[in-house]
Scaffold this active site. Sequence first.
Site, mmCIF file in Angstrom:
data_model
loop_
_atom_site.group_PDB
_atom_site.id
_atom_site.type_symbol
_atom_site.label_atom_id
_atom_site.label_comp_id
_atom_site.label_asym_id
_atom_site.label_seq_id
_atom_site.Cartn_x
_atom_site.Cartn_y
_atom_site.Cartn_z
ATOM 1 N N GLY A 1 -12.524 -6.554 -5.939
ATOM 2 C CA GLY A 1 -11.093 -5.868 -5.489
ATOM 3 C C GLY A 1 -9.966 -6.665 -5.935
ATOM 4 N N GLU B 1 -7.972 -8.578 0.891
ATOM 5 C CA GLU B 1 -8.131 -6.887 1.192
ATOM 6 C C GLU B 1 -7.602 -6.842 -0.206
ATOM 7 O OE1 GLU B 1 -10.597 -5.218 0.134
ATOM 8 O OE2 GLU B 1 -11.718 -4.385 2.427
ATOM 9 N N ASP B 2 -7.970 -6.254 -1.605
ATOM 10 C CA ASP B 2 -7.282 -5.257 -2.201
ATOM 11 C C ASP B 2 -6.426 -4.184 -1.979
ATOM 12 O OD1 ASP B 2 -9.853 -4.053 -2.140
ATOM 13 O OD2 ASP B 2 -10.029 -3.911 -4.376
ATOM 14 N N ASP C 1 -9.016 1.993 2.693
ATOM 15 C CA ASP C 1 -8.265 3.263 2.209
ATOM 16 C C ASP C 1 -9.015 4.242 3.593
ATOM 17 O OD1 ASP C 1 -8.389 5.931 0.844
ATOM 18 O OD2 ASP C 1 -10.220 5.397 0.226
ATOM 19 N N GLY D 1 -10.680 2.835 5.942
ATOM 20 C CA GLY D 1 -10.751 1.510 6.708
ATOM 21 C C GLY D 1 -12.568 1.115 7.123
ATOM 22 N N LEU E 1 -13.358 -2.235 6.286
ATOM 23 C CA LEU E 1 -12.989 -2.708 6.490
ATOM 24 C C LEU E 1 -13.707 -3.809 8.499
ATOM 25 C CD1 LEU E 1 -10.875 -5.193 6.881
ATOM 26 C CD2 LEU E 1 -9.717 -3.570 8.178
ATOM 27 N N LYS F 1 -3.334 2.990 2.151
ATOM 28 C CA LYS F 1 -3.445 4.162 2.142
ATOM 29 C C LYS F 1 -3.522 4.752 3.974
ATOM 30 C CE LYS F 1 -5.938 4.893 -1.796
ATOM 31 N NZ LYS F 1 -6.554 5.616 -2.745
ATOM 32 N N PHE G 1 -5.731 7.681 -6.419
ATOM 33 C CA PHE G 1 -6.337 6.711 -6.578
ATOM 34 C C PHE G 1 -5.984 6.089 -7.411
ATOM 35 C CE2 PHE G 1 -9.170 5.410 -9.448
ATOM 36 C CZ PHE G 1 -10.611 4.821 -8.160
ATOM 37 N N ARG H 1 -9.850 -3.409 -14.194
ATOM 38 C CA ARG H 1 -9.359 -4.390 -13.408
ATOM 39 C C ARG H 1 -8.126 -5.596 -13.475
ATOM 40 N NH1 ARG H 1 -13.073 -4.280 -8.718
ATOM 41 N NH2 ARG H 1 -15.350 -3.576 -9.342
HETATM 42 P P1 IMP Z 1 -12.678 1.790 2.372
HETATM 43 O O1 IMP Z 1 -13.498 1.220 3.572
HETATM 44 O O2 IMP Z 1 -12.281 3.748 2.669
HETATM 45 O O3 IMP Z 1 -10.904 0.991 2.759
HETATM 46 O O4 IMP Z 1 -12.278 1.733 0.829
HETATM 47 C C1 IMP Z 1 -12.307 0.375 0.873
HETATM 48 C C2 IMP Z 1 -12.406 0.280 -0.910
HETATM 49 O O5 IMP Z 1 -12.563 1.815 -2.000
HETATM 50 C C3 IMP Z 1 -11.551 -0.489 -1.597
HETATM 51 O O6 IMP Z 1 -11.690 -2.256 -1.168
HETATM 52 C C4 IMP Z 1 -11.817 -0.259 -2.869
HETATM 53 O O7 IMP Z 1 -12.351 -1.229 -3.053
HETATM 54 C C5 IMP Z 1 -12.075 1.402 -3.076
HETATM 55 N N1 IMP Z 1 -11.061 1.945 -3.096
HETATM 56 C C6 IMP Z 1 -10.549 2.780 -2.205
HETATM 57 N N2 IMP Z 1 -9.165 3.336 -2.811
HETATM 58 C C7 IMP Z 1 -9.169 2.761 -4.072
HETATM 59 C C8 IMP Z 1 -8.725 3.414 -4.756
HETATM 60 O O8 IMP Z 1 -7.055 3.975 -5.023
HETATM 61 N N3 IMP Z 1 -8.513 2.877 -6.078
HETATM 62 C C9 IMP Z 1 -9.739 1.921 -6.345
HETATM 63 N N4 IMP Z 1 -10.605 1.778 -6.064
HETATM 64 C C10 IMP Z 1 -10.238 1.864 -4.204
HETATM 65 MG MG MG Z 2 -12.494 -3.437 -2.546
#
Ligand code: IMP
Ligand code: MG
Length: 178
Positions: free
Chosen positions: A47, A102-103, A106, A108, A111, A134, A155, A168
């Site tokens: 991402g 990080e892109d 969400d 976490g 991370l 977010k 999303f 992408r």
């Molecule tokens: P987390 O582990 O829930 O913080 O999510 C992190 C990963 O989920 C990101 O690195 C993205 O690859 C994916 N992700 C979370 N939210 C979105 C979104 O709104 N669009 C696209 N990918 C997302």
């Molecule tokens: Mg990602």
Amino acid sequence: MKEIILHNKIFQQHISKEEIDNIVSDLANKINVSNTEKPLFIAVLNGSFLFAADIMRKITIANAEISFIKLSSYEGMKSSGEISELIGINSNISNRNIILLEDIIDTGNTLEKIIEILTQEQVGSIKVATLLFKPDAYKKNLNIDFIGKSIENDFVVGYGLDYDEIGRNLPHIYKLKN
Ligand code: IMP
Ligand code: MG
């Protein structure tokens, strides 16, 4: 407002490429003045590939390096839990000052796993820079040092972010239309 269709779902433009460029410049400026010595930027694929390329051109810290990682998850043979592994760390990163790119953050979860694995490598310090955040979805207490833009719990796709691997390549960021 401009709309696009990906996998039969309608998305509407949310953050223009001009705004993205301003967000990336602001983030780069904050990192540039953060006094991070000989930073090793680590971009989390897939991402963050565009974000990493754009922000690195605006980083003015001497001796800055960049590397790329990918988090792969698989089910353990016996355990029911998910096991994560970082692909791409093939040099010694002990004592390095890491700046994660990080892109989007969400929940976490991603991370947290990355920080857990990097900590085992005895790195010197870890700072986190994310293009998007977010806050309403975030479940962790980990500090996020540099946040580009906080968004609602929508999303989003584009500028590196995908919806089932497509989108992408879009220069703007779009959000799913409800
Ligand atoms: P987390 O582990 O829930 O913080 O999510 C992190 C990963 O989920 C990101 O690195 C993205 O690859 C994916 N992700 C979370 N939210 C979105 C979104 O709104 N669009 C696209 N990918 C997302
Ligand atoms: Mg990602």
